[in-house]
Scaffold this motif. Structure first.
Motif, PDB file in Angstrom:
ATOM      1  N   LEU A   5     -12.941  17.046 -17.497  1.00  0.00           N
ATOM      2  CA  LEU A   5     -13.633  18.146 -16.825  1.00  0.00           C
ATOM      3  C   LEU A   5     -14.678  18.731 -17.765  1.00  0.00           C
ATOM      4  N   PRO A   6     -15.935  18.876 -17.314  1.00  0.00           N
ATOM      5  CA  PRO A   6     -16.965  19.431 -18.194  1.00  0.00           C
ATOM      6  C   PRO A   6     -16.617  20.844 -18.653  1.00  0.00           C
ATOM      7  N   ALA A   7     -16.983  21.141 -19.898  1.00  0.00           N
ATOM      8  CA  ALA A   7     -16.799  22.489 -20.431  1.00  0.00           C
ATOM      9  C   ALA A   7     -17.696  23.449 -19.649  1.00  0.00           C
ATOM     10  N   ASP A   8     -17.341  24.694 -19.657  1.00  0.00           N
ATOM     11  CA  ASP A   8     -18.139  25.733 -18.982  1.00  0.00           C
ATOM     12  C   ASP A   8     -18.380  25.408 -17.503  1.00  0.00           C
ATOM     13  N   SER A   9     -17.327  24.949 -16.838  1.00  0.00           N
ATOM     14  CA  SER A   9     -17.468  24.609 -15.413  1.00  0.00           C
ATOM     15  C   SER A   9     -16.786  25.632 -14.512  1.00  0.00           C
ATOM     16  N   GLY A  10     -16.623  26.831 -15.018  1.00  0.00           N
ATOM     17  CA  GLY A  10     -16.082  27.900 -14.188  1.00  0.00           C
ATOM     18  C   GLY A  10     -14.576  28.036 -14.299  1.00  0.00           C
ATOM     19  N   GLU A  11     -14.045  28.904 -13.444  1.00  0.00           N
ATOM     20  CA  GLU A  11     -12.612  29.172 -13.416  1.00  0.00           C
ATOM     21  C   GLU A  11     -12.149  29.246 -11.971  1.00  0.00           C
ATOM     22  N   GLY A  12     -10.847  29.132 -11.802  1.00  0.00           N
ATOM     23  CA  GLY A  12     -10.261  29.244 -10.475  1.00  0.00           C
ATOM     24  C   GLY A  12     -10.432  27.978  -9.659  1.00  0.00           C
ATOM     25  N   THR A  13     -10.096  28.076  -8.382  1.00  0.00           N
ATOM     26  CA  THR A  13     -10.215  26.929  -7.474  1.00  0.00           C
ATOM     27  C   THR A  13     -11.686  26.624  -7.271  1.00  0.00           C
ATOM     28  N   ARG A  14     -12.050  25.342  -7.481  1.00  0.00           N
ATOM     29  CA  ARG A  14     -13.457  24.972  -7.373  1.00  0.00           C
ATOM     30  C   ARG A  14     -13.624  23.458  -7.336  1.00  0.00           C
ATOM     31  N   VAL A  15     -14.768  23.036  -6.817  1.00  0.00           N
ATOM     32  CA  VAL A  15     -15.226  21.655  -6.914  1.00  0.00           C
ATOM     33  C   VAL A  15     -16.282  21.684  -8.007  1.00  0.00           C
ATOM     34  N   VAL A  16     -16.157  20.813  -8.997  1.00  0.00           N
ATOM     35  CA  VAL A  16     -17.166  20.716 -10.056  1.00  0.00           C
ATOM     36  C   VAL A  16     -17.944  19.430  -9.818  1.00  0.00           C
ATOM     37  N   TYR A  17     -19.269  19.555  -9.742  1.00  0.00           N
ATOM     38  CA  TYR A  17     -20.143  18.409  -9.499  1.00  0.00           C
ATOM     39  C   TYR A  17     -21.070  18.240 -10.697  1.00  0.00           C
ATOM     40  N   SER A  18     -20.917  17.125 -11.426  1.00  0.00           N
ATOM     41  CA  SER A  18     -21.759  16.820 -12.581  1.00  0.00           C
ATOM     42  C   SER A  18     -22.910  15.930 -12.132  1.00  0.00           C
ATOM     43  N   LEU A  19     -24.131  16.454 -12.245  1.00  0.00           N
ATOM     44  CA  LEU A  19     -25.307  15.685 -11.851  1.00  0.00           C
ATOM     45  C   LEU A  19     -25.485  14.454 -12.729  1.00  0.00           C
ATOM     46  N   SER A  20     -25.375  14.604 -14.043  1.00  0.00           N
ATOM     47  CA  SER A  20     -25.579  13.461 -14.941  1.00  0.00           C
ATOM     48  C   SER A  20     -24.377  12.517 -14.945  1.00  0.00           C
ATOM     49  N   GLY A  21     -23.175  13.073 -14.743  1.00  0.00           N
ATOM     50  CA  GLY A  21     -21.972  12.250 -14.738  1.00  0.00           C
ATOM     51  C   GLY A  21     -21.714  11.554 -13.416  1.00  0.00           C
ATOM     52  N   LYS A  22     -22.441  11.969 -12.361  1.00  0.00           N
ATOM     53  CA  LYS A  22     -22.277  11.386 -11.025  1.00  0.00           C
ATOM     54  C   LYS A  22     -20.803  11.381 -10.634  1.00  0.00           C
ATOM     55  N   ARG A  23     -20.197  12.568 -10.722  1.00  0.00           N
ATOM     56  CA  ARG A  23     -18.755  12.690 -10.529  1.00  0.00           C
ATOM     57  C   ARG A  23     -18.428  14.097 -10.050  1.00  0.00           C
ATOM     58  N   VAL A  24     -17.351  14.212  -9.265  1.00  0.00           N
ATOM     59  CA  VAL A  24     -16.822  15.522  -8.865  1.00  0.00           C
ATOM     60  C   VAL A  24     -15.369  15.630  -9.316  1.00  0.00           C
ATOM     61  N   TRP A  25     -14.937  16.856  -9.572  1.00  0.00           N
ATOM     62  CA  TRP A  25     -13.551  17.168  -9.914  1.00  0.00           C
ATOM     63  C   TRP A  25     -13.058  18.198  -8.923  1.00  0.00           C
ATOM     64  N   LEU A  26     -11.813  18.079  -8.500  1.00  0.00           N
ATOM     65  CA  LEU A  26     -11.184  19.056  -7.618  1.00  0.00           C
ATOM     66  C   LEU A  26     -10.218  19.861  -8.484  1.00  0.00           C
ATOM     67  N   VAL A  27     -10.570  21.108  -8.763  1.00  0.00           N
ATOM     68  CA  VAL A  27      -9.827  21.932  -9.704  1.00  0.00           C
ATOM     69  C   VAL A  27      -9.137  23.065  -8.947  1.00  0.00           C
ATOM     70  N   ASP A  28      -7.804  23.083  -9.014  1.00  0.00           N
ATOM     71  CA  ASP A  28      -7.103  24.180  -8.343  1.00  0.00           C
ATOM     72  C   ASP A  28      -6.862  25.326  -9.321  1.00  0.00           C
ATOM     73  N   SER A  29      -6.385  26.452  -8.811  1.00  0.00           N
ATOM     74  CA  SER A  29      -6.238  27.658  -9.618  1.00  0.00           C
ATOM     75  C   SER A  29      -5.180  27.535 -10.705  1.00  0.00           C
ATOM     76  N   THR A  30      -4.330  26.518 -10.647  1.00  0.00           N
ATOM     77  CA  THR A  30      -3.286  26.357 -11.663  1.00  0.00           C
ATOM     78  C   THR A  30      -3.730  25.478 -12.829  1.00  0.00           C
ATOM     79  N   ALA A  31      -4.934  24.914 -12.756  1.00  0.00           N
ATOM     80  CA  ALA A  31      -5.416  24.016 -13.812  1.00  0.00           C
ATOM     81  C   ALA A  31      -5.574  24.780 -15.122  1.00  0.00           C
TER      82      ALA A  31
END
Length: 189
Positions: A61-87
């Motif tokens: 998971l990229p650093a500085d990608s927020g907190e809480g439940t979220r979808v993280v989308y990396s433009l350069s990594g061409k990838r998404v992460w599904l992050v729940d609030s317990t991560a």
């Protein structure tokens, strides 16, 4: 006389530099490894670290990608992460490869605005599990999966003016189930 004194000064300076260079070489050749100067190619270390910095995994998971439940989308990594609030920091949330759209959002935090179970995409393909989260100059940006299961060909530029960030059907279903209305979408470079 002035020209001979400047020649003497130049000669003495050159001799002194040669002696200093020789002494520096001798000192470095005989120095223990514990005080050796690292080479320019040596990997940097973090303060307090005992060895070279570990390279970041593309699945991490990229650093500085927020907190809480979220979808993280990396433009350069061409990838998404599904992050729940317990991560927790250092955890490895589910991540999926994407084929980026022709129009990309700027790095920022967005929210899922609308969703569609099945529609015709801006490229004319039937798509499912559409999760929209941004608008760039009138182009709606969202995650989706082609109903026929195809993905854009790697290296081929997407059709101009489309905002479709494509996933496989299986991965698109997972994003659809996770990214309900109002969920944050954090776009990172």
């Amino acid at each position: 006389m002035a020209s001979s004194s400047s020649g003497i000064v130049a000669g003495l300076t050159a001799g002194a530099l040669a002696v200093v260079g020789f002494l520096a070489y001798q000192a470095s050749a005989n120095a223990p490894d514990s005080v050796a100067v690292p080479s320019a190619s040596a990997a940097p270390t973090r303060p307090g670290a005992t060895g070279p910095a570990k390279p970041r995994s593309p699945l991490e998971l990229p650093a500085d990608s927020g907190e809480g439940t979220r979808v993280v989308y990396s433009l350069s990594g061409k990838r998404v992460w599904l992050v729940d609030s317990t991560a927790k920091p250092g955890s490895k949330p589910p991540t999926y490869r994407v084929a980026p759209s022709a129009v990309s959002p700027t790095p920022d935090t967005y929210r899922v605005t609308t969703r569609s179970k099945r529609i015709t995409g801006s490229d004319g393909k039937p798509v499912e599990h559409v999760v929209r989260f941004a608008n760039v100059d009138g182009v709606t940006i969202g995650f989706s999966a082609a109903v026929d299961g195809t993905m854009p060909t790697p290296g081929v530029k997407p059709q101009e003016g489309t905002g479709a960030v494509r996933l496989s059907r299986e991965d698109g279903t997972k994003v659809w189930e996770f990214a309900t209305g109002g969920v944050k979408v954090v776009v990172v470079p």
